[in-house]
Design an enzyme around this catalytic site. Structure first.
Site, PDB file in Angstrom:
ATOM      1  N   CYS A  84       0.890  -1.558  -0.128  1.00 21.78           N
ATOM      2  CA  CYS A  84      -0.138  -0.227  -0.674  1.00 21.78           C
ATOM      3  C   CYS A  84       0.792   1.210  -0.235  1.00 21.78           C
ATOM      4  CB  CYS A  84      -0.961   0.120   0.621  1.00 21.78           C
ATOM      5  SG  CYS A  84      -2.409   1.918   1.487  1.00 21.78           S
ATOM      6  N   THR A  85       0.783   2.216  -1.060  1.00 19.17           N
ATOM      7  CA  THR A  85       1.084   3.288  -0.448  1.00 19.17           C
ATOM      8  C   THR A  85       0.254   4.479  -0.721  1.00 19.17           C
ATOM      9  OG1 THR A  85       0.762   3.990  -3.341  1.00 19.17           O
ATOM     10  CG2 THR A  85       3.037   2.809  -2.332  1.00 19.17           C
TER      11      THR A  85
END
Length: 352
Positions: free
Chosen positions: A192-193
């Site tokens: 996840c970013t």
């Protein structure tokens, strides 16, 4: 503006206490969650590179549960649900534990139809899966589904980061019944970013401690690297823990296999965030108003997931024994946590 503290798994430890437990065999991880009987408080993540019928059955055999992903056609989703049940029923040591996987849906009419079709197929636990669950259109989807399925189906909603957003969600509900659990964690996952792209999110430990004020069942979702992190999440108020990368890269995960062409051996498996560019392409969600909030990567090949699950179970039992807890209920009530320094964090690792 008040500057609040944001702590994650590496920032705390569980404080050991006197124990009358002579053997870890005296520790039980049996628990009930959202109407399910579990022998391990673990939920396999609803990602298309993590969860399929084979993984769901493997989790069921160890007393955990899988959450099927929604990135497929509805008919395919129903067939995967049926296959998961069939494999779980035939798996070893699963007789007393839950055999039905959690099913996932999103927002919009098509996802409502997915929920209704899976409900009619026998689904007993529905996860409304949205990166930012604290939103009015998520409330509306929840109300629509709840009004149709009634009280006999458990509904989980995610994801949330603080108790104010949970309370606001509860305040807007019109169907009369609260969700059975909330999924906690914004930007915690290995792929996840969200925090980089949006600047939003927070550490899991702080999020859990804050969300316990809402007095609802919580799932810690993302960022788990080992059994110690699972124990920390449970000590901080989680009823269950969702894992993705920890069980990805295994024989049972459906990720694309990567081979060493010279030796013709498996070296890894593809793993991708549900909001990655690659995943958006598969979902047909590319548009000017949306940017990816996840990445794709190759994880080293890990062999069978059964060894990982057994290790996580054993590590969690050890944690309970260190606090003198024979059950998860005792552990949740008695476990105490301490904040650690950077020096302590470094000392946690093998350093001989």
């Amino acid at each position: 503006m008040k500057l609040e503290e944001s702590l994650t798994y590496s920032d705390i430890l569980i404080k050991p206490s006197f124990s009358t437990i002579r053997s870890r065999n005296e520790v039980s991880l049996d628990n009930t969650f959202c109407g399910m009987t579990l022998g391990l408080p673990l939920i396999g993540s609803n990602m298309d590179s993590v969860m399929g019928e084979t993984m769901a059955a493997a989790l069921s055999s160890r007393g955990a549960v899988g959450a099927l992903h929604r990135f497929q056609g509805i008919d395919e989703n129903v067939q995967q649900f049926y296959n998961s049940i069939d494999l779980s029923v035939n798996s070893v040591n699963s007789s007393k534990y839950n055999k039905k996987p959690i099913v996932s849906v999103g927002i919009g009419h098509n996802e409502y139809e997915r929920a209704m079709t899976l409900f009619e197929a026998g689904a007993e636990t529905i996860l409304i899966d949205v990166a930012h669950g604290a939103a009015i259109h998520v409330v509306e989807q929840y109300d629509r589904i709840r009004s149709k399925v009634g009280k006999n189906v458990s509904i989980i909603v995610g994801n949330f980061d603080n108790h104010e957003s949970i309370n606001s969600f509860l305040h807007h509900i019109k169907s009369g019944q609260h969700p059975d659990a909330f999924k906690i964690g914004v930007g915690n996952g290995a792929a996840c970013t969200t925090r980089v792209v949006t600047g939003c999110g927070g550490g899991m430990i702080s999020a859990l401690l804050d969300c316990t004020q809402s007095k609802v069942a919580l799932i810690a979702d993302g960022g788990v690297k080992n059994s110690g992190d699972i124990a920390k999440a449970l000590a901080c108020g989680a009823s269950s823990v969702m894992v993705g990368s920890l069980i990805a890269g295994t024989d049972e995960s459906p990720g694309e296999v990567i081979y060493n062409k010279e030796t013709n051996t498996i070296v890894g498996k593809k793993y991708r965030g549900s909001a990655s560019l690659e995943s958006y392409e598969v979902q047909g969600k590319l548009s000017q108003h949306r940017t990816p909030e996840g990445e794709s990567m190759v994880l080293p090949y890990k062999g069978s997931v059964y060894h990982i699950l057994d290790s996580l179970s054993a590590g969690l039992k050890s944690s309970l024994s260190y606090t003198g807890s024979r059950t998860l209920g005792e552990f949740n009530k008695t476990a105490k946590i301490v904040k650690v320094s950077q020096s302590t964090f470094e000392e946690n690792k093998a350093h001989g």
